[in-house]
Design a protein around this motif. Structure first.
Motif, PDB file in Angstrom:
ATOM      1  N   THR A   1      -3.942   5.145  -0.365  1.00 15.44           N
ATOM      2  CA  THR A   1      -4.492   6.498  -0.448  1.00 15.44           C
ATOM      3  C   THR A   1      -4.210   7.052  -1.834  1.00 15.44           C
ATOM      4  O   THR A   1      -3.054   7.079  -2.268  1.00 15.44           O
ATOM      5  CB  THR A   1      -3.874   7.417   0.617  1.00 15.44           C
ATOM      6  N   VAL A   2      -5.266   7.460  -2.505  1.00 17.62           N
ATOM      7  CA  VAL A   2      -5.144   8.011  -3.857  1.00 17.62           C
ATOM      8  C   VAL A   2      -5.546   9.474  -3.792  1.00 17.62           C
ATOM      9  O   VAL A   2      -6.700   9.809  -3.555  1.00 17.62           O
ATOM     10  CB  VAL A   2      -6.031   7.250  -4.856  1.00 17.62           C
TER      11      VAL A   2
ATOM     12  N   ALA B   1      -8.490   0.994   3.395  1.00 22.63           N
ATOM     13  CA  ALA B   1      -7.625  -0.054   3.930  1.00 22.63           C
ATOM     14  C   ALA B   1      -7.980  -1.337   3.180  1.00 22.63           C
ATOM     15  O   ALA B   1      -9.157  -1.688   3.074  1.00 22.63           O
ATOM     16  CB  ALA B   1      -7.841  -0.229   5.421  1.00 22.63           C
ATOM     17  N   TYR B   2      -6.963  -2.003   2.659  1.00 17.76           N
ATOM     18  CA  TYR B   2      -7.169  -3.230   1.878  1.00 17.76           C
ATOM     19  C   TYR B   2      -6.734  -4.434   2.700  1.00 17.76           C
ATOM     20  O   TYR B   2      -5.638  -4.444   3.272  1.00 17.76           O
ATOM     21  CB  TYR B   2      -6.380  -3.149   0.573  1.00 17.76           C
ATOM     22  N   PHE B   3      -7.591  -5.429   2.729  1.00 19.02           N
ATOM     23  CA  PHE B   3      -7.362  -6.632   3.514  1.00 19.02           C
ATOM     24  C   PHE B   3      -7.389  -7.855   2.599  1.00 19.02           C
ATOM     25  O   PHE B   3      -8.223  -7.931   1.692  1.00 19.02           O
ATOM     26  CB  PHE B   3      -8.455  -6.812   4.563  1.00 19.02           C
TER      27      PHE B   3
ATOM     28  N   SER C   1      -2.438   6.290 -11.120  1.00 19.97           N
ATOM     29  CA  SER C   1      -1.270   5.456 -10.827  1.00 19.97           C
ATOM     30  C   SER C   1      -1.675   4.002 -10.618  1.00 19.97           C
ATOM     31  O   SER C   1      -2.864   3.661 -10.586  1.00 19.97           O
ATOM     32  CB  SER C   1      -0.557   5.975  -9.579  1.00 19.97           C
ATOM     33  N   SER C   2      -0.654   3.170 -10.450  1.00 19.19           N
ATOM     34  CA  SER C   2      -0.863   1.740 -10.196  1.00 19.19           C
ATOM     35  C   SER C   2      -0.176   1.330  -8.903  1.00 19.19           C
ATOM     36  O   SER C   2       0.808   1.947  -8.482  1.00 19.19           O
ATOM     37  CB  SER C   2      -0.282   0.910 -11.354  1.00 19.19           C
ATOM     38  N   LEU C   3      -0.709   0.308  -8.295  1.00 14.53           N
ATOM     39  CA  LEU C   3      -0.105  -0.313  -7.124  1.00 14.53           C
ATOM     40  C   LEU C   3      -0.305  -1.812  -7.223  1.00 14.53           C
ATOM     41  O   LEU C   3      -1.310  -2.272  -7.787  1.00 14.53           O
ATOM     42  CB  LEU C   3      -0.750   0.176  -5.825  1.00 14.53           C
TER      43      LEU C   3
ATOM     44  N   GLY D   1       0.817  -1.205   0.000  1.00 18.39           N
ATOM     45  CA  GLY D   1       0.000   0.000   0.000  1.00 18.39           C
ATOM     46  C   GLY D   1       0.851   1.256   0.000  1.00 18.39           C
ATOM     47  O   GLY D   1       2.081   1.201   0.117  1.00 18.39           O
ATOM     48  N   GLY D   2       0.195   2.391  -0.159  1.00 20.38           N
ATOM     49  CA  GLY D   2       0.925   3.646  -0.143  1.00 20.38           C
ATOM     50  C   GLY D   2       0.074   4.805  -0.611  1.00 20.38           C
ATOM     51  O   GLY D   2      -1.131   4.655  -0.848  1.00 20.38           O
TER      52      GLY D   2
END
Length: 130
Positions: free
Chosen positions: A127-128, A96-98, A16-18, A9-10
């Motif tokens: 966070t975008v 928040a990704y789980f 953008s991509s993650l 995450g970030g």
């Protein structure tokens, strides 16, 4: 149960991509092949929603509408890891990704049922924002 650890995450700008990663451990050994794995997210003030799920053999993948065309779930058995590639990120993707794992098979009718997942990670924040 298997222990899950998310990473990747970030804070990124729109467009953008993650790539998020979920690694599974059981008794200090990598182990995720025996589980179907799903990704969920929870934005501030909202309930948790399902994003995608991949079967034990990676033969079946399911996506919620929010991720279709932008998100891809995959698994690397050698590393006991499941990835969620997220492209063209939008501010609404902030959450928040789980990741979660289930020993039962995930099908088209219940892949997004939180109650069917036995183990959950602690989450990684995405966070975008511009």
């Amino acid at each position: 149960q298997v222990q899950l650890v998310e990473s990747g995450g970030g804070l990124v700008q729109p467009g953008s991509s993650l790539r998020l990663s979920c690694t599974g451990f059981r008794f200090d050994r990598f182990e995720l092949d025996a589980y179907a794995v799903g990704w969920f997210r929870q934005a501030p003030g909202k309930g948790r929603e399902a994003i995608a799920s991949v079967s034990k053999s990676a033969g079946r993948r399911y996506y919620a509408d929010v991720g279709k065309g932008r998100f891809t779930i995959s698994r690397e058995s050698a590393e006991s890891t499941v990835h969620l590639q997220m492209n063209n990120l939008k501010p609404d993707d902030t959450a928040a990704y789980f990741c979660a794992a289930r020993s039962s098979m995930a099908g088209a009718g219940d892949w997004d049922d939180e109650a069917k997942y036995d183990s959950w990670g602690q989450g990684t924040q995405v966070t975008v924002s511009s």
